[in-house]
Write a protein that holds these residues in place. Structure first.
Motif, short mmCIF file in Angstrom:
data_model
loop_
_atom_site.label_atom_id
_atom_site.label_comp_id
_atom_site.label_asym_id
_atom_site.label_seq_id
_atom_site.Cartn_x
_atom_site.Cartn_y
_atom_site.Cartn_z
N PRO A 154 -58.60 11.04 77.33
CA PRO A 154 -58.61 12.51 77.23
C PRO A 154 -58.25 13.01 75.83
O PRO A 154 -58.79 14.02 75.36
CB PRO A 154 -57.55 12.95 78.25
N MET A 155 -57.37 12.28 75.13
CA MET A 155 -56.99 12.73 73.79
C MET A 155 -58.15 12.55 72.81
O MET A 155 -58.36 13.37 71.92
CB MET A 155 -55.74 11.98 73.30
N GLN A 156 -58.91 11.49 72.98
CA GLN A 156 -60.07 11.28 72.11
C GLN A 156 -61.10 12.39 72.34
O GLN A 156 -61.65 12.95 71.39
CB GLN A 156 -60.70 9.90 72.39
N GLU A 209 -54.10 21.81 68.77
CA GLU A 209 -54.89 22.33 69.90
C GLU A 209 -55.27 21.18 70.85
O GLU A 209 -55.22 21.34 72.07
CB GLU A 209 -56.17 22.95 69.32
N SER A 210 -55.63 20.04 70.29
CA SER A 210 -55.99 18.88 71.13
C SER A 210 -54.82 18.46 72.00
O SER A 210 -54.97 18.17 73.19
CB SER A 210 -56.37 17.69 70.25
N ILE A 262 -54.22 10.19 66.79
CA ILE A 262 -54.45 10.13 68.24
C ILE A 262 -53.36 9.31 68.93
O ILE A 262 -52.84 9.71 69.98
CB ILE A 262 -55.87 9.58 68.54
N MET A 263 -52.96 8.19 68.33
CA MET A 263 -51.91 7.36 68.94
C MET A 263 -50.60 8.15 69.01
O MET A 263 -49.88 8.09 70.03
CB MET A 263 -51.72 6.05 68.18
N SER A 264 -50.28 8.89 67.97
CA SER A 264 -49.06 9.70 68.00
C SER A 264 -49.22 10.86 68.98
O SER A 264 -48.27 11.23 69.67
CB SER A 264 -48.74 10.26 66.61
N VAL A 292 -54.54 18.47 76.17
CA VAL A 292 -54.24 17.31 77.03
C VAL A 292 -52.94 17.54 77.81
O VAL A 292 -52.84 17.16 78.99
CB VAL A 292 -54.16 16.02 76.19
N ALA A 293 -51.97 18.21 77.17
CA ALA A 293 -50.70 18.48 77.86
C ALA A 293 -50.92 19.38 79.08
O ALA A 293 -50.18 19.31 80.06
CB ALA A 293 -49.72 19.12 76.90
#
Ligand code: FES
Ligand code: FES
Length: 193
Positions: free
Chosen positions: A127-129, A185-186, A148-150, A190-191
């Motif tokens: 979902p983050m990607q 925003e991303s 993205i990992m963070s 996801v949150a």
């Protein structure tokens, strides 16, 4: 007779010194070489990356980042500064985000490591990607794997209550293109899932 004996001793002394020179020069160069390139000490490492276990031998000074990129050929984690300043090399160890340029490969031995290559499930993006694509969270993309990992860790560790909290958590990841708004925003997207 006396003088020829003295000359003989002088000459043989000089010859002995000359004979000794090559080995002392050799020893000198060996010392210099050892100083500049210290001898290798290798160690066997068993490491699980993206659910696959690898058994490798690495120099004890090898960083996790170099092991991933150079021995396992997983080049998703990027080498930005190599000094713990930019976050481009961020991966997860046992679910926690770490800077792989500041982590020795031996420290990750026997632990679960996840890199950007391990986030998607086959063709199904994490979902983050997806959110990074939808919110334009990357421009040149070089910092993106680390971001993205963070970002995944930011959500997993519950630091998304405010924009300030997100920015604080993400402050170790630098993006020279300035995609920060898209990244925030991303993470919010996801949150909220
Ligand atoms: S490459 Fe590790 S923090 Fe920059
Ligand atoms: S997208 Fe270019 S450095 Fe971040």
């Amino acid at each position: 007779m006396k003088s020829s004996r003295r000359s003989f001793l002088k000459i043989s002394g000089a010859l002995a010194a000359l004979a000794a020179l090559p080995s002392s020069v050799k020893a000198f160069y060996k010392d210099v070489k050892n100083f500049i390139i210290p001898p290798k000490h290798t160690t066997p490492i068993s490491i699980t990356v993206n659910k696959k276990t690898y058994k490798v031998t690495a120099d004890t000074r090898t960083t996790l980042l170099d092991l991933l990129r150079e021995q396992l050929h997983l080049t998703g984690a990027k080498k930005g500064c190599d000094h713990g300043q930019c976050g481009a090399c961020t991966v997860h160890i046992k679910g926690k985000h770490v800077l792989s340029c500041l982590t020795l490969a031996a420290q990750a031995a026997g632990k679960e490591v996840t890199t950007i290559e391990g986030l998607a499930e086959g063709d199904k993006l994490h979902p983050m990607q997806k959110a990074f694509i939808e919110c334009d969270g990357f421009q040149c993309g070089y910092c993106t794997p680390g971001q993205i990992m963070s970002a995944v860790a930011c959500v997993n560790e519950g630091h998304t209550k405010s924009v300030a909290a997100i920015k604080e958590f993400m402050s170790g990841n630098l993006c020279r293109c300035g995609a920060y708004n898209g990244i925030v925003e991303s993470i919010q997207k996801v949150a909220a899932l």
